[in-house]
Design an enzyme around this catalytic site. Structure first.
Site, PDB file in Angstrom:
ATOM      1  N   ASP A 116      22.305  32.317  28.184  1.00 31.18           N
ATOM      2  CA  ASP A 116      21.545  31.264  28.859  1.00 31.18           C
ATOM      3  C   ASP A 116      20.328  31.780  29.608  1.00 31.18           C
ATOM      4  O   ASP A 116      19.539  30.979  30.126  1.00 31.18           O
ATOM      5  CB  ASP A 116      22.461  30.493  29.806  1.00 31.18           C
ATOM      6  CG  ASP A 116      23.431  29.607  29.044  1.00 31.18           C
ATOM      7  OD1 ASP A 116      23.008  29.012  28.040  1.00 31.18           O
ATOM      8  OD2 ASP A 116      24.602  29.525  29.438  1.00 31.18           O
ATOM      9  N   ASP A 177      24.415  26.045  21.103  1.00 32.65           N
ATOM     10  CA  ASP A 177      23.438  26.011  22.200  1.00 32.65           C
ATOM     11  C   ASP A 177      22.529  27.249  22.196  1.00 32.65           C
ATOM     12  O   ASP A 177      21.387  27.213  22.655  1.00 32.65           O
ATOM     13  CB  ASP A 177      24.136  25.955  23.569  1.00 32.65           C
ATOM     14  CG  ASP A 177      25.405  25.116  23.591  1.00 32.65           C
ATOM     15  OD1 ASP A 177      26.041  24.979  22.540  1.00 32.65           O
ATOM     16  OD2 ASP A 177      25.774  24.638  24.666  1.00 32.65           O
TER      17      ASP A 177
HETATM   18  N1  GLY Z   1      26.324  24.886  27.313  1.00 31.31           N
HETATM   19  C1  GLY Z   1      25.306  24.036  27.616  1.00 31.31           C
HETATM   20  C2  GLY Z   1      25.640  22.608  27.508  1.00 31.31           C
HETATM   21  O1  GLY Z   1      26.522  22.124  28.201  1.00 31.31           O
HETATM   22  O2  GLY Z   1      25.010  21.935  26.741  1.00 31.31           O
END
Ligand code: GLY
Length: 393
Positions: A116, A177
């Site tokens: 992230d 993601d």
């Molecule tokens: N992991 C990021 C989201 O909740 O989209």
């Protein structure tokens, strides 16, 4: 005489329809209304934040919930401020954006980063650099790209998403993601880092998608052989369901990868995802939190997925050569933006502690962030409005 009656009978409804059409808010006016609101909401939100915290959401009593800068969303609020500065040119908002971006200065040295870091740095430092041209912001972005790329394994052909192993379930977990975080490598990495991003995207095309075009949330790899061990969900309804935000990340991710690499497979994948998702939206454009919920139409919508998809569709409309798809992308995205800008989704001035959008869903089955404001819903909503404006100039 009889004819003039008929003519009047015919013309009156036409005038009425014409009147209604004229009274529909223009997208320029809508965009202005949202950014004007944001420029009063966000200073309220910024003022409530402790020195080292970032906004996360609201609790059940409507109170602000904050998070440390290690939280995966810590780049979005600074990003929101940068986008509002981009639209308004308001120097006070720029000062706030700078202040909130600097909160992330110690991200790499002080927190245990994961994939992230792409979200965190792109939205904050990335926008700071784009909008100011000031090189003080670039060292962090280049350093962040190296930290992200170090998570890549040539054996699996992907970047590891999370450090933890899901309580013993996973060995090398990769979530859809992760496609979003490749932007950091494509924009701020050298050629070898860009190749890592492309390899990750190609491997994900191979392993993350179902025959029906939707994506799994998580694929776990064997780090010794690169073989796929498991395909599961974490935040969706079930392993085989289409979690709306995960699919939104995939659409946005492949659209971005094509824009930055011009590799044809990236565009084909983005187009495939768009063609898969377009028939799945309700009339107002905002997806239910999981496309396969048996409770539709009585289940929750996810405004964040709607905003991410709107932004991705507008960008894709500028890249695809399929004119039918381009038209559909813009039509659905406009509907999504109109719905998000309606009172059903958009805060009234002073409401929501300064967030913009209601009705996002973080992790429904865990009971976390359910039907609440989230910083990334606001971020992609604002980005989508800016993109829509530039496409329609
Ligand atoms: N992991 C990021 C989201 O909740 O989209």
């Amino acid at each position: 005489m009889k004819h003039s009656y008929l003519l009047i009978l015919f013309l009156v409804p036409l005038l009425f329809i014409g009147g209604c059409k004229d009274s529909k808010e223009s997208m320029d006016a809508l965009t202005d209304r949202v950014f004007t609101l944001a420029s009063t909401q966000y200073p309220i939100l910024a003022k409530s934040l402790p020195q080292d915290k970032t906004p996360r959401t609201l609790n059940e009593n409507g109170g602000l919930v904050t998070a440390d800068i290690g939280w995966w969303c810590s780049g979005f609020f600074p990003g929101n401020l940068w986008l509002v500065y981009e639209y308004t040119g308001d120097e006070a908002l720029k000062d706030l954006a700078i202040q909130q971006t600097h909160k992330l200065d110690s991200l790499i040295v002080k927190t245990k980063t994961d994939h992230d870091i792409g979200f965190q740095l792109n939205c904050s430092f990335g926008n700071a650099l784009r909008l100011t041209g000031d090189n003080q912001w670039s060292a962090m972005l280049h350093e962040g790209a190296k930290v992200l790329a170090a998570r890549f394994s040539p054996t699996t052909g992907v970047i590891r998403s999370w450090n933890h192993n899901g309580g013993g379930k996973w060995e090398f977990p990769v979530i859809i993601d992760n496609m979003m975080n490749l932007e950091l490598l494509m924009r701020f990495g050298d050629d070898s880092l860009k190749q890592i991003a492309l390899t990750h995207a190609r491997t994900t095309i191979k392993n993350h998608f179902r025959p029906d075009g939707t994506s799994y949330h998580l694929v776990d790899y064997d780090p010794e052989t690169g073989a796929v061990r498991l395909k599961q969900t974490v935040q969706g309804l079930s392993d085989d369901s289409a979690w709306a935000r995960g699919n939104a990340w995939g659409l946005y991710g492949y659209t971005m990868m094509y824009e930055l690499s011009k590799e044809a497979d990236m565009l084909s994948k983005a187009e495939d995802i768009a063609r898969t998702l377009l028939p799945k939206f309700p009339e107002d454009g905002i997806p239910f939190w999981d496309f396969d919920s048996p409770d539709i139409p009585n289940d929750l919508r996810d405004a964040s997925a709607g905003a991410i998809i709107a932004s991705a569709l507008i960008k894709l409309s500028t890249l695809t050569a399929d004119s039918g798809l381009k038209g559909q992308c813009l039509k659905v995205a406009e509907q999504q933006l109109r719905t998000l800008a309606s009172p059903e989704y958009l805060a009234a001035p002073g409401e929501l502690c300064g967030f913009l959008l209601k009705h996002s869903v973080g992790h429904k089955l865990a009971g976390s962030e359910v039907d609440v404001p989230l910083t990334y819903a606001d971020y992609y909503f604002l980005e989508a409005l800016l993109r829509f404006r530039s496409v329609n100039k």
